[in-house]
Structure formats: C-alpha cells, structure tokens
Scaffold this motif. Structure first.
Motif, PDB file in Angstrom:
ATOM      1  N   THR A 202       0.831  -1.208   0.000  1.00 36.28           N
ATOM      2  CA  THR A 202       0.000   0.000   0.000  1.00 36.28           C
ATOM      3  C   THR A 202       0.864   1.255   0.000  1.00 36.28           C
ATOM      4  O   THR A 202       0.649   2.183  -0.782  1.00 36.28           O
ATOM      5  N   ILE A 203       1.856   1.285   0.878  1.00 31.02           N
ATOM      6  CA  ILE A 203       2.739   2.457   0.984  1.00 31.02           C
ATOM      7  C   ILE A 203       3.527   2.654  -0.302  1.00 31.02           C
ATOM      8  O   ILE A 203       3.627   3.780  -0.829  1.00 31.02           O
ATOM      9  N   ALA A 265      -7.884  11.906  -6.033  1.00 29.42           N
ATOM     10  CA  ALA A 265      -8.904  10.879  -6.251  1.00 29.42           C
ATOM     11  C   ALA A 265      -8.264   9.523  -6.543  1.00 29.42           C
ATOM     12  O   ALA A 265      -8.669   8.499  -5.980  1.00 29.42           O
ATOM     13  N   ILE A 266      -7.253   9.519  -7.424  1.00 28.59           N
ATOM     14  CA  ILE A 266      -6.581   8.258  -7.761  1.00 28.59           C
ATOM     15  C   ILE A 266      -5.890   7.675  -6.538  1.00 28.59           C
ATOM     16  O   ILE A 266      -5.947   6.460  -6.281  1.00 28.59           O
ATOM     17  N   ALA A 267      -5.233   8.532  -5.752  1.00 30.34           N
ATOM     18  CA  ALA A 267      -4.537   8.062  -4.555  1.00 30.34           C
ATOM     19  C   ALA A 267      -5.510   7.478  -3.537  1.00 30.34           C
ATOM     20  O   ALA A 267      -5.231   6.427  -2.931  1.00 30.34           O
ATOM     21  N   ALA A 273      -8.408   0.492  -2.117  1.00 28.86           N
ATOM     22  CA  ALA A 273      -8.362  -0.836  -2.732  1.00 28.86           C
ATOM     23  C   ALA A 273      -7.320  -1.733  -2.073  1.00 28.86           C
ATOM     24  O   ALA A 273      -7.580  -2.916  -1.831  1.00 28.86           O
ATOM     25  N   THR A 274      -6.136  -1.196  -1.782  1.00 25.29           N
ATOM     26  CA  THR A 274      -5.071  -2.028  -1.224  1.00 25.29           C
ATOM     27  C   THR A 274      -5.263  -2.271   0.280  1.00 25.29           C
ATOM     28  O   THR A 274      -4.956  -3.351   0.785  1.00 25.29           O
ATOM     29  N   ARG A 275      -5.773  -1.267   0.988  1.00 24.51           N
ATOM     30  CA  ARG A 275      -6.002  -1.465   2.418  1.00 24.51           C
ATOM     31  C   ARG A 275      -7.068  -2.515   2.682  1.00 24.51           C
ATOM     32  O   ARG A 275      -7.040  -3.193   3.708  1.00 24.51           O
TER      33      ARG A 275
END
Length: 281
Positions: A202-203, A265-267, A273-275
């Motif tokens: 995620t990071i 928005a993308i971030a 999604a990843t969290r």
C-alpha cells in the motif's frame, strides 16, 4: 495521562499546526480562489468564473495530452518499480553475503536530485542513441522509455527498503506452517508472504503514484517536453502556462487545481483498494 496530553498538546502540536496552515492550507485556498480569476499579482485579481477551467481543458492548453502522457508514465512506472523493488527485497532478505552493501548501493540513487539525474541520464542515453542517429528527443517513445528508466533507477531502491521491512516482519512460524503443509515457494509467496506485506505494498504503490504523477524536474532536464510537447508531463505543462505564457496565470492555477483533484482521487482509490486486502498478523 490523558489530561496531561490534553494540557500540553497545544505546546507541542501548535508550532507544527501553524506551519501547516501557513505553508499549505492558506496557499491552497488562495490558489483555489485565484483559479477563478484573471490575475498577474495577488492584488489585481479579477473574477472570471469558470472561464479558466474551460481554457485549461481546451485543446490549445495541451493540458489534457500532458495528463494522458503523465498517466502513461505513471502506469508503467508503478508496475515496473514495484515489481523490481519487491524482487530485489526478496533476494536481499535471503541469507546472502554482502546484503547490507547491496541495500546501500540500490538506495543511493534516491539521494540524487532530479535535475542532476535528468541531465546525467540525458548525456548517457544520447551517447548510446547517437550511434543509430537518434537522440532522446527525436521520438516521444524514446522520451517515454527514458523517463520510465529514470523513475525506476531513482525509486526502486527506496521502495526496496520498505519491502524489506515488510518481509522481515512476516512471522517465521507462518512460513514454516505453510512448508509443513506442503506448500511450495510460489504458493507460500502468493498465499502467505504477499497478504502479510500488504501494508508495505500500500505504501509503495502510493509513494510511486505520487512521485511519478508530480514529476517535474526529471521531465524538464531529460526532454523538456520534446518533441513537440509530446513528452510534456502535467507538472511541466502547468509551470510553462504560469511562467512562459503571458496572461495565463489564472489558467495555470485552474490546471493545478484540476491536477490536485485528479491525483487525490486516484490516490484515495488506490489506498482504499489495497487497504481492503490487508490482513492482521
């Protein structure tokens, strides 16, 4: 304890909050206001409404094509940087000799400034391409490849360090349990290791996305948008509109606001999604 923290919170957090307000919050809202005005300085701003946003998204500004090229560079770089960084991290967490030396060597490119990096790679790439009668600015595909190469060379070592930290925090007993159950290396990696290092993923995805989308100095030094603005990224397009096009300050500010909203928005979508795939150790 809680009362003590509440009592001293303004003393310790106050200077940071004040600095944050002065350096980010106030300039952001001033910029948001100026994006609706025609201005050259802060004192002569004249309200024009959404005209700046219409001009910013118009064909003449080149902002939409710059956004498209930025998205292309970012999409390729996010995949290549993270795959390469994870591969390096996985290799350097094995019991190999000299791993600390390799970690330092791979991390060093991250310490080099973007302008220096861009000009250095421009000279190196041109010395190779000139053998075939080309330069980095002859073809936008060459410029794209050069920018992706720079991003990978600069960011891969930094992301590698984060992946190493994640891999070292995977409980050994989970790996042993998977091996006892007959899982092979690939099955263990896919079903045990990757789910456990999702916070690191995620990071790294967030940092890679942020760094590539807002890339300016490497783009300026390597291609400066050539040929014919085809390799111009969004940040370079905004700076050019602000400082090189007379009377386009409000348009440039509108472009900056649009760019901020798109990247945010993308971030946020990526983080959400990843969290959602992270698991507790």
């Amino acid at each position: 304890m809680t009362k003590a923290l509440t009592k001293y919170f303004p003393i310790f957090a106050g200077p940071t909050l004040i600095a944050f307000l002065i350096a980010f919050v106030v300039p952001f809202f001033m910029g948001l206001y100026l994006s609706f005005t025609d201005f050259t300085t802060l004192t002569d701003a004249e309200w024009v409404g959404f005209q700046n946003y219409q001009d910013a998204l118009g064909e003449r500004s080149g902002f939409i094509s710059a956004l498209g090229f930025t998205a292309l560079v970012s999409a390729i770089s996010i995949i290549t940087v993270n795959l390469g960084a994870f591969t390096l991290a996985y290799m350097l967490t094995r019991k190999l000799r000299g791993t600390n030396v390799f970690r330092a060597v791979f991390f060093m490119p991250n310490l080099i400034g973007g302008i220096v990096l861009g000009y250095t790679w421009q000279v190196m790439l041109n010395s190779i391409l000139q053998r075939w009668g080309h330069t980095i600015v002859n073809d936008w595909k060459l410029g794209l490849a050069g920018l992706v190469l720079i991003v990978n060379w600069q960011l891969m070592g930094y992301m590698m360090i984060i992946y190493i930290a994640g891999l070292q925090n995977v409980p050994p007993e989970l790996i042993e349990a998977a091996q006892i159950d007959g899982a092979g290396r690939w099955q263990t990696l896919r079903n045990v290791t990757l789910p456990m290092i999702m916070p690191s993923i995620t990071i790294c995805l967030f940092l890679t996305l942020a760094n590539t989308f807002k890339m300016f100095d490497q783009n300026l030094a390597l291609t400066n948008g050539a040929p014919l603005k085809q390799t111009q990224m969004a940040a370079l397009n905004i700076v050019e509109a602000m400082y090189e096009k007379v009377g386009h300050e409000g348009v440039a500010q509108a472009q900056a606001v649009i760019f901020f909203l798109i990247v945010s928005a993308i971030a946020l979508i990526q983080l959400r999604a990843t969290r959602s795939k992270e698991v507790d150790a």
